[in-house]
Design a protein around this motif. Structure first.
Motif, mmCIF file in Angstrom:
data_model
loop_
_atom_site.group_PDB
_atom_site.id
_atom_site.type_symbol
_atom_site.label_atom_id
_atom_site.label_comp_id
_atom_site.label_asym_id
_atom_site.label_seq_id
_atom_site.Cartn_x
_atom_site.Cartn_y
_atom_site.Cartn_z
ATOM 1 N N VAL A 34 0.831 -1.216 0.000
ATOM 2 C CA VAL A 34 0.000 0.000 0.000
ATOM 3 C C VAL A 34 0.864 1.264 0.000
ATOM 4 O O VAL A 34 0.448 2.313 0.468
ATOM 5 N N LYS A 35 2.065 1.128 -0.562
ATOM 6 C CA LYS A 35 2.970 2.287 -0.635
ATOM 7 C C LYS A 35 2.393 3.347 -1.578
ATOM 8 O O LYS A 35 1.437 3.085 -2.315
ATOM 9 N N ALA A 36 3.030 4.520 -1.546
ATOM 10 C CA ALA A 36 2.652 5.607 -2.460
ATOM 11 C C ALA A 36 1.146 5.891 -2.416
ATOM 12 O O ALA A 36 0.465 5.912 -3.441
ATOM 13 N N VAL A 80 8.440 -2.363 6.128
ATOM 14 C CA VAL A 80 8.961 -1.164 5.455
ATOM 15 C C VAL A 80 10.081 -1.631 4.530
ATOM 16 O O VAL A 80 11.127 -2.097 4.980
ATOM 17 N N LEU A 81 9.831 -1.525 3.223
ATOM 18 C CA LEU A 81 10.732 -2.123 2.239
ATOM 19 C C LEU A 81 12.054 -1.370 2.108
ATOM 20 O O LEU A 81 13.059 -1.932 1.726
ATOM 21 N N HIS A 82 12.044 -0.084 2.408
ATOM 22 C CA HIS A 82 13.248 0.711 2.125
ATOM 23 C C HIS A 82 13.481 1.726 3.245
ATOM 24 O O HIS A 82 13.485 2.941 3.008
ATOM 25 N N ASN A 132 19.646 -5.951 -8.694
ATOM 26 C CA ASN A 132 20.765 -5.041 -8.413
ATOM 27 C C ASN A 132 20.299 -3.671 -7.964
ATOM 28 O O ASN A 132 20.826 -2.644 -8.413
ATOM 29 N N ARG A 133 19.310 -3.694 -7.089
ATOM 30 C CA ARG A 133 18.746 -2.446 -6.581
ATOM 31 C C ARG A 133 19.006 -2.348 -5.076
ATOM 32 O O ARG A 133 19.607 -1.395 -4.613
ATOM 33 N N LEU A 134 18.565 -3.328 -4.316
ATOM 34 C CA LEU A 134 18.771 -3.361 -2.868
ATOM 35 C C LEU A 134 19.006 -4.798 -2.465
ATOM 36 O O LEU A 134 18.454 -5.709 -3.077
ATOM 37 N N SER A 162 13.254 -11.396 -1.577
ATOM 38 C CA SER A 162 13.973 -10.835 -2.709
ATOM 39 C C SER A 162 12.929 -10.300 -3.679
ATOM 40 O O SER A 162 11.720 -10.425 -3.428
ATOM 41 N N HIS A 163 13.370 -9.658 -4.736
ATOM 42 C CA HIS A 163 12.426 -9.037 -5.674
ATOM 43 C C HIS A 163 12.849 -9.384 -7.096
ATOM 44 O O HIS A 163 14.038 -9.358 -7.415
ATOM 45 N N LEU A 164 11.865 -9.705 -7.935
ATOM 46 C CA LEU A 164 12.156 -10.128 -9.310
ATOM 47 C C LEU A 164 12.275 -8.920 -10.240
ATOM 48 O O LEU A 164 11.563 -7.930 -10.079
ATOM 49 N N LEU A 202 7.569 -13.099 -4.619
ATOM 50 C CA LEU A 202 6.683 -12.778 -5.744
ATOM 51 C C LEU A 202 5.910 -11.478 -5.549
ATOM 52 O O LEU A 202 5.298 -11.261 -4.510
ATOM 53 N N ASN A 203 5.912 -10.636 -6.597
ATOM 54 C CA ASN A 203 4.988 -9.499 -6.679
ATOM 55 C C ASN A 203 3.798 -9.959 -7.526
ATOM 56 O O ASN A 203 3.640 -11.156 -7.789
ATOM 57 N N THR A 204 2.961 -9.023 -7.962
ATOM 58 C CA THR A 204 1.761 -9.402 -8.717
ATOM 59 C C THR A 204 2.071 -10.326 -9.900
ATOM 60 O O THR A 204 1.520 -11.426 -9.996
ATOM 61 N N ARG A 219 3.918 -10.747 -2.109
ATOM 62 C CA ARG A 219 3.695 -9.306 -1.922
ATOM 63 C C ARG A 219 2.989 -8.757 -3.154
ATOM 64 O O ARG A 219 3.587 -8.689 -4.224
ATOM 65 N N THR A 220 1.722 -8.409 -3.030
ATOM 66 C CA THR A 220 1.034 -7.917 -4.216
ATOM 67 C C THR A 220 0.584 -6.474 -4.044
ATOM 68 O O THR A 220 0.078 -6.081 -3.005
ATOM 69 N N GLY A 221 0.785 -5.724 -5.105
ATOM 70 C CA GLY A 221 0.353 -4.335 -5.139
ATOM 71 C C GLY A 221 -0.648 -4.127 -6.257
ATOM 72 O O GLY A 221 -1.869 -4.193 -6.052
ATOM 73 N N ILE A 222 -0.145 -3.959 -7.461
ATOM 74 C CA ILE A 222 -0.952 -3.449 -8.585
ATOM 75 C C ILE A 222 -2.239 -4.261 -8.829
ATOM 76 O O ILE A 222 -3.269 -3.690 -9.176
ATOM 77 N N SER A 223 -2.201 -5.571 -8.617
ATOM 78 C CA SER A 223 -3.410 -6.373 -8.887
ATOM 79 C C SER A 223 -4.531 -6.054 -7.908
ATOM 80 O O SER A 223 -5.711 -6.128 -8.267
ATOM 81 N N SER A 348 0.746 1.808 -16.185
ATOM 82 C CA SER A 348 -0.346 2.140 -15.267
ATOM 83 C C SER A 348 0.183 2.565 -13.897
ATOM 84 O O SER A 348 -0.336 3.488 -13.282
ATOM 85 N N TYR A 349 1.244 1.889 -13.425
ATOM 86 C CA TYR A 349 1.811 2.205 -12.110
ATOM 87 C C TYR A 349 2.127 3.705 -12.017
ATOM 88 O O TYR A 349 1.863 4.339 -11.011
ATOM 89 N N GLU A 350 2.762 4.237 -13.073
ATOM 90 C CA GLU A 350 3.170 5.637 -13.016
ATOM 91 C C GLU A 350 1.962 6.560 -13.031
ATOM 92 O O GLU A 350 1.904 7.545 -12.296
HETATM 93 C C1 PLP Z 1 6.220 -2.257 -5.061
HETATM 94 C C2 PLP Z 1 6.765 -3.586 -4.681
HETATM 95 C C3 PLP Z 1 5.956 -4.746 -4.756
HETATM 96 C C4 PLP Z 1 4.571 -4.756 -5.382
HETATM 97 O O1 PLP Z 1 4.688 -4.962 -6.771
HETATM 98 P P1 PLP Z 1 3.400 -5.109 -7.726
HETATM 99 O O2 PLP Z 1 3.971 -5.316 -9.079
HETATM 100 O O3 PLP Z 1 2.664 -3.820 -7.613
HETATM 101 O O4 PLP Z 1 2.610 -6.265 -7.226
HETATM 102 C C5 PLP Z 1 6.472 -5.915 -4.241
HETATM 103 N N1 PLP Z 1 7.725 -5.970 -3.725
HETATM 104 C C6 PLP Z 1 8.538 -4.891 -3.690
HETATM 105 C C7 PLP Z 1 9.899 -5.023 -3.134
HETATM 106 C C8 PLP Z 1 8.098 -3.675 -4.174
HETATM 107 O O5 PLP Z 1 8.911 -2.606 -4.154
#
Ligand code: PLP
Length: 365
Positions: A34-36, A80-82, A132-134, A162-164, A202-204, A219-223, A348-350
């Motif tokens: 639920v960031k931003a 808190v991711l960052h 290669n971000r964090l 981790s993040h893909l 996994l993200n969305t 971890r899902t956001g956009i969906s 869409s995210y932007e």
């Molecule tokens: C923003 C973010 C997500 C969510 O990604 P979506 O593509 O919106 O599901 C998941 N993990 C991390 C680390 C993020 O920064």
């Protein structure tokens, strides 16, 4: 009479949540990102609704975003991711969970806990598997396990993630699988010492394309907000926001007349335009000007003419029967944010996260 309003449709949010839940194994936890400002909607409203749905965890980018959720009464764990060093004391005060991504931030966090005289604080550790971000490097796993052991009085390992880099792009499938393999090795090593850890990668698009890698949390956001990154999933989801505005004034331009700042549009034929109370200060970036963006009036597409102003845009209504005061849809159930953003060369995210706080929110339930 209308004005510019961003409607937040909670039944759609519940629909998207339940759709995602059904795509997960029954015991997989769901962390809602639920960031931003809740991807440009309203983080507190979204979090409260998802909390009532039974979501397990929340995720935000920065400490201030987590504090806002706590102040709104959210009691679930909030990752808190960052996190940044100057905010670690308030992170502890508000019982937020840090995603620790380097030895520097981990040591700073232990110092903050000592100052706060707080022991056994739950943390998540972030690994870099290729974005290669964090994150800690995979070859730092043993070193990290030593650090955790040395500091077990202060921190307790609650999660590893981790993040893909390209979960939405099947052309990068072998890269994604290599990331997942790296994470698997890390997870196995850590699980051997800390069996009750949450692992999440996994993200969305990860959930949709790599469900075998859901571990025990995703971890899902956009969906949740109604966008699936593919047309097949988009039709299953319901966008939660509708951005509406109104025709403030109509103008008729004779051939040769110009429109807007720097006269970027010049009529080559008699043109009828509508002026709308919505501009780049509201999140309609200049990229959407000069025909790159459009709105919908009575179901018809009206391209944005000339430059986007701070508080206004002008659209072409030459072929649309409409009047001052009529409703205008910028995005909504039949006016896809994805299509609008893609047409202007972005995503869409932007578009949705750029919708400014100036636009009034209206919760529809
Ligand atoms: C923003 C973010 C997500 C969510 O990604 P979506 O593509 O919106 O599901 C998941 N993990 C991390 C680390 C993020 O920064």
């Amino acid at each position: 009479m209308c004005e510019t309003i961003l409607e937040i449709h909670l039944p759609n949010l519940r629909h998207n949540y339940h759709y995602l839940r059904k795509r997960l194994a029954p015991d997989t936890k769901l962390l809602a990102v639920v960031k931003a400002f809740g991807y440009g909607s309203d983080a507190e409203v979204v979090a409260q609704c998802l909390s009532d749905c039974g979501v397990d965890y929340f995720g935000v980018a920065y400490v201030q975003e987590g504090i806002a959720l706590r102040k709104a009464g959210i009691t679930q764990p909030i990752l808190v991711l960052h996190p940044q060093e100057p905010n670690l004391q308030s992170l502890i005060e508000y019982k937020l969970t840090p995603g620790l991504y380097s030895q520097r931030i981990l040591e700073a966090f232990i110092d903050a806990l000592k100052q706060h005289e707080t022991e056994m604080y739950p943390v998540h550790i972030k690994f870099n598997t290729g974005l290669n971000r964090l994150g800690f490097q995979p070859d730092e796993t043993e070193r990290l396990l030593d650090l955790l052991e040395e500091n077990k009085k202060w921190i307790s390992l609650n999660g590893v993630y981790s993040h893909l880099a390209a979960s939405d792009d099947l052309k990068e499938d072998s890269f994604t699988k290599a990331q997942l393999n790296k994470f698997d090795v890390i997870a196995d090593t850590i699980k051997a010492v800390y069996p009750n850890t949450l692992f999440h990668v996994l993200n969305t698009s990860g959930v949709l394309n790599y469900p075998q890698a859901q571990y025990n949390m995703v971890r899902t956001g956009i969906s949740l907000y109604g966008y699936g990154n593919t047309p097949e999933v988009d039709i299953q989801l319901k966008p939660i926001i509708t951005l509406k505005t109104v025709i403030s004034q109509l103008h008729t331009l004779e051939e040769g007349a110009s429109l807007g700042y720097n006269r970027n549009f010049v009529a080559t034929t008699k043109t009828r335009t509508a002026t709308l109370p919505l501009g780049h200060a509201d999140g309609i970036g200049r990229i959407y000007g000069n025909g790159n963006g459009f709105v919908w009036i009575h179901g018809k597409k009206a391209p944005i003419l000339g430059n986007v102003c701070m508080d206004m845009i002008m659209v072409d209504v030459t072929n649309i029967e409409c009047y001052e005061g009529d409703e205008v849809i910028v995005i909504g159930p039949n006016a896809s944010a994805e299509a609008l953003a893609n047409h202007a060369g972005t995503i869409s995210y932007e578009f949705i996260t750029g919708l400014s706080q100036r636009i009034q929110r209206k919760v529809i339930d």
